[in-house]
Scaffold this active site. Structure first.
Site, PDB file in Angstrom:
ATOM      1  N   LYS A 126      -2.018  28.283 -67.273  1.00  0.00           N
ATOM      2  CA  LYS A 126      -2.645  29.137 -68.283  1.00  0.00           C
ATOM      3  C   LYS A 126      -1.720  30.324 -68.559  1.00  0.00           C
ATOM      4  O   LYS A 126      -1.291  31.010 -67.640  1.00  0.00           O
ATOM      5  CB  LYS A 126      -4.016  29.623 -67.798  1.00  0.00           C
ATOM      6  N   ASP A 153      -5.761  39.011 -72.182  1.00  0.00           N
ATOM      7  CA  ASP A 153      -7.051  38.465 -72.588  1.00  0.00           C
ATOM      8  C   ASP A 153      -8.040  39.615 -72.814  1.00  0.00           C
ATOM      9  O   ASP A 153      -8.654  40.117 -71.878  1.00  0.00           O
ATOM     10  CB  ASP A 153      -7.576  37.508 -71.499  1.00  0.00           C
ATOM     11  N   LYS A 161     -14.280  42.026 -74.064  1.00  0.00           N
ATOM     12  CA  LYS A 161     -14.606  42.395 -72.674  1.00  0.00           C
ATOM     13  C   LYS A 161     -14.874  43.892 -72.586  1.00  0.00           C
ATOM     14  O   LYS A 161     -14.267  44.670 -73.320  1.00  0.00           O
ATOM     15  CB  LYS A 161     -13.414  42.085 -71.759  1.00  0.00           C
ATOM     16  N   ASP A 191      -3.588  37.396 -66.813  1.00  0.00           N
ATOM     17  CA  ASP A 191      -4.208  36.134 -67.233  1.00  0.00           C
ATOM     18  C   ASP A 191      -3.173  35.039 -67.545  1.00  0.00           C
ATOM     19  O   ASP A 191      -3.525  33.952 -67.971  1.00  0.00           O
ATOM     20  CB  ASP A 191      -5.132  36.380 -68.435  1.00  0.00           C
ATOM     21  N   ASP A 193     -14.246  34.606 -75.391  1.00  0.00           N
ATOM     22  CA  ASP A 193     -13.659  34.968 -74.097  1.00  0.00           C
ATOM     23  C   ASP A 193     -13.466  33.746 -73.199  1.00  0.00           C
ATOM     24  O   ASP A 193     -12.819  33.830 -72.160  1.00  0.00           O
ATOM     25  CB  ASP A 193     -14.553  36.018 -73.405  1.00  0.00           C
ATOM     26  N   GLU A 228     -11.441  31.436 -73.577  1.00  0.00           N
ATOM     27  CA  GLU A 228     -10.264  31.027 -74.361  1.00  0.00           C
ATOM     28  C   GLU A 228      -9.288  30.172 -73.570  1.00  0.00           C
ATOM     29  O   GLU A 228      -8.590  29.338 -74.127  1.00  0.00           O
ATOM     30  CB  GLU A 228      -9.547  32.270 -74.900  1.00  0.00           C
ATOM     31  N   ARG A 283      -9.635  27.711 -71.500  1.00  0.00           N
ATOM     32  CA  ARG A 283      -9.878  26.265 -71.556  1.00  0.00           C
ATOM     33  C   ARG A 283      -9.433  25.664 -72.892  1.00  0.00           C
ATOM     34  O   ARG A 283      -9.070  24.496 -72.954  1.00  0.00           O
ATOM     35  CB  ARG A 283     -11.356  25.973 -71.255  1.00  0.00           C
TER      36      ARG A 283
HETATM   37  N1  BES Z   1      -9.449  35.281 -67.863  1.00  0.00           N
HETATM   38  C1  BES Z   1     -10.854  35.205 -67.721  1.00  0.00           C
HETATM   39  C2  BES Z   1     -11.281  34.896 -66.284  1.00  0.00           C
HETATM   40  C3  BES Z   1     -11.002  35.962 -65.259  1.00  0.00           C
HETATM   41  C4  BES Z   1     -11.969  36.921 -64.976  1.00  0.00           C
HETATM   42  C5  BES Z   1      -9.812  35.991 -64.566  1.00  0.00           C
HETATM   43  C6  BES Z   1     -11.713  37.891 -64.043  1.00  0.00           C
HETATM   44  C7  BES Z   1      -9.564  36.957 -63.604  1.00  0.00           C
HETATM   45  C8  BES Z   1     -10.525  37.921 -63.356  1.00  0.00           C
HETATM   46  C9  BES Z   1     -11.420  34.119 -68.616  1.00  0.00           C
HETATM   47  O1  BES Z   1     -10.734  33.917 -69.802  1.00  0.00           O
HETATM   48  C10 BES Z   1     -12.808  34.517 -68.971  1.00  0.00           C
HETATM   49  O2  BES Z   1     -12.960  35.494 -69.634  1.00  0.00           O
HETATM   50  N2  BES Z   1     -13.781  33.740 -68.522  1.00  0.00           N
HETATM   51  C11 BES Z   1     -15.146  33.996 -68.800  1.00  0.00           C
HETATM   52  C12 BES Z   1     -15.755  32.722 -69.332  1.00  0.00           C
HETATM   53  C13 BES Z   1     -17.120  32.899 -69.900  1.00  0.00           C
HETATM   54  C14 BES Z   1     -17.059  33.688 -71.177  1.00  0.00           C
HETATM   55  C15 BES Z   1     -17.711  31.544 -70.164  1.00  0.00           C
HETATM   56  C16 BES Z   1     -15.806  34.423 -67.502  1.00  0.00           C
HETATM   57  O3  BES Z   1     -15.486  33.879 -66.454  1.00  0.00           O
HETATM   58  O4  BES Z   1     -16.629  35.343 -67.554  1.00  0.00           O
HETATM   59 ZN    ZN Z   2      -8.749  34.447 -69.809  1.00  0.00          ZN
HETATM   60 MN    MN Z   3     -11.376  35.220 -71.350  1.00  0.00          MN
END
Ligand code: BES
Ligand code: ZN
Ligand code: MN
Length: 473
Positions: free
Chosen positions: A243, A248, A255, A266, A325, A327, A329
């Protein structure tokens, strides 16, 4: 390099470190007789028995010189574990500065490979923006009568440090373009091929999901493709996908600030994959490996993709976007289709800081593992056992596959909070083209926000050594 081995016992150092198992503390022959008695008494008075993590520092006067000695305990011999020993050494050596000499009568305690790894971690710093620079490095010389070749471990250590550097650099500097440029330079240095696909080519490939995520940022996407063919007699290709979100923000599903601060990390999965390629090529493994990082930035603005959009993908499937968010995947889906269809990978391991949920489940202690093939998982566990890295299998139940179904498209990108590390994995599984596949969710492990027992705050470099060992064997 700050780690060396020697067969010569008679050199001058600023400190002499000896390491002992519990209840087998003895005094080095090179200590003068009167000092031997002195040391015995100090050891007895301090009740130093070599318990795990015990440290005794003392000074001797010998041949008209003041000699600084440090004794370190490694705990009981019968319960020795090299992972615990790493932590013991890290903790004990990190407070010592200068040019030190280490010896132990126990072969497993005088392990040059493990020591070089620990010293490399201790000496790492990312202080280019900092006012107080810790300047003095730890320099270690290990006494051993064996012939030691440090080439392989040194390449591995350096690849690990590169991964840390890539993660620790701020997003304003570490843009998709910069990540691509560094990868090109590393490919030249270590001997792997790097191809960068820019926007036009990404469009031609039909990577619509990746492009949707990348749409709003001034820092345009760069698809980084790395190829290393170390075994011309085999057509088996290990595929790595990382990734590569250089930032992000969450996109329109923005966020909150506190969650955004660390989102320069990220691209941690991408950094791990790039570091792994360096280690693999530098050590000239007889394997074929292709790695892909779909680097881009998830930004916000009038060009941003929206919650409610339905986007295409290279696989031909349509994806309903419920949360911009989620993103990672989307970029990974296209990268996985690309690596299987265009690069003809035989298996896929993707590495991604994918979900906050995996951190809720495992904290910073372990990487979450998801797979469609138990054999691959077992190999990952075997590879990781050689290193101070933990991996833990999490499920993809049929229930989760149902949750990601969409009424109006093939699949949706977000399902809410329940089991969301697993539903993210179920989403990726759709794009693995039935190849053997492992997904590593490194959201809690690629970087940490405070100093840990073995890793400093910031990028940890985990994953590089595991993936190297996985591919090597
Ligand atoms: N990059 C984040 C995941 C993340 C969170 C990495 C904290 C490191 C620390 C990812 O893109 C994300 O935002 N995931 C969301 C998905 C949700 C919106 C379905 C999450 O995990 O809250
Ligand atoms: Zn992310
Ligand atoms: Mn995200």
């Amino acid at each position: 390099m700050n780690f060396n081995v020697t067969k010569d016992f008679n050199q001058k150092f600023s400190k002499y470190v000896s390491i002992f198992f519990q209840d087998s503390v003895d005094i080095c022959e090179s200590v003068a007789d009167n000092n031997k008695e002195f040391m015995k008494q100090i050891i007895a008075q301090d009740n130093f028995t070599g318990k795990n993590g015990e440290v005794l520092s003392l000074n001797l006067f010998q041949n008209n010189e003041l000699i600084n000695m440090v004794l370190i305990g490694a705990g009981p011999k019968d319960t020795f574990s090299s992972n615990e020993y790493r932590l013991t050494l890290y903790k004990a050596l990190k407070s010592i500065k200068g040019d030190i000499f280490i010896s132990s009568k126990e072969e497993i305690l005088a392990d040059p490979y493990l020591l070089s790894e620990v010293v490399s971690h201790i000496n790492y710093r990312f202080d280019k923006y900092s006012e107080k620079k810790e300047d003095s490095l730890l320099k270690v010389t290990l006494f051993t009568d064996k012939n030691i070749d440090l080439t392989e471990i040194t390449h591995l250590n350096n690849a690990t440090l590169l991964t840390k550097d890539l993660i620790n650099e701020q997003a304003e500097v570490m843009t998709p373009k910069k990540l691509a440029e560094i990868t090109i330079a590393k490919g030249k240095e270590f001997g792997f091929e790097v191809e960068i696909l820019e926007e036009e080519q990404i469009k031609e490939l039909g990577m619509e999901a990746y492009l949707a995520v990348a749409r709003a940022s001034v820092n345009r996407p760069h698809l980084i493709v790395m190829r290393y063919f170390g075994d011309p007699n085999s057509d088996y290709i290990h595929g790595l996908v990382g990734k590569g979100l250089t930032y992000d923000s969450g996109g329109l599903s923005l966020k909150p600030t506190d969650s955004m601060v660390d989102m320069k990390d990220d691209m941690g999965g991408g950094a791990i994959v790039i570091g792994s390629m360096c280690a693999i090529a530098a050590n000239k493994l007889k394997k074929n490996v292709i790695a892909v990082v779909a680097a881009c930035e998830n930004s916000i603005g009038s060009k941003a993709y929206r919650p409610g959009d339905i986007i295409g993908s290279m696989s031909g499937k349509y994806i309903e976007v419920l949360n911009t968010d989620a993103e990672g995947r989307l970029t990974l889906a296209d990268a996985m289709t690309y690596i299987s269809k265009v690069e003809k990978a035989s298996e896929i391991i993707d590495v991604a800081t994918l979900t906050g949920a995996v951190m809720i489940a495992l904290g910073n202690a372990a990487t979450g593992v998801f797979t469609n093939q138990e054999e691959m998982f077992k190999k990952i566990m075997k590879a990781s056992s050689q290193w101070e890295e933990n991996y833990w299998l999490l499920p993809i139940y049929p229930e989760y596959r149902k949750l990601i179904k969409s009424d109006i498209a093939s699949i949706k990108n977000s399902t809410g909070r329940l089991a969301s590390a697993s539903t993210a994995a179920a989403f990726l599984e759709v794009f693995c083209e039935s190849l053997p596949w492992v997904h590593l969710d490194v959201a809690g492990t690629a970087s940490i926000d405070k100093d840990g027992e073995y890793y400093k705050k910031g990028g940890t470099g985990i994953g590089v050594k595991m993936l190297y060992s996985y591919i090597k064997d």
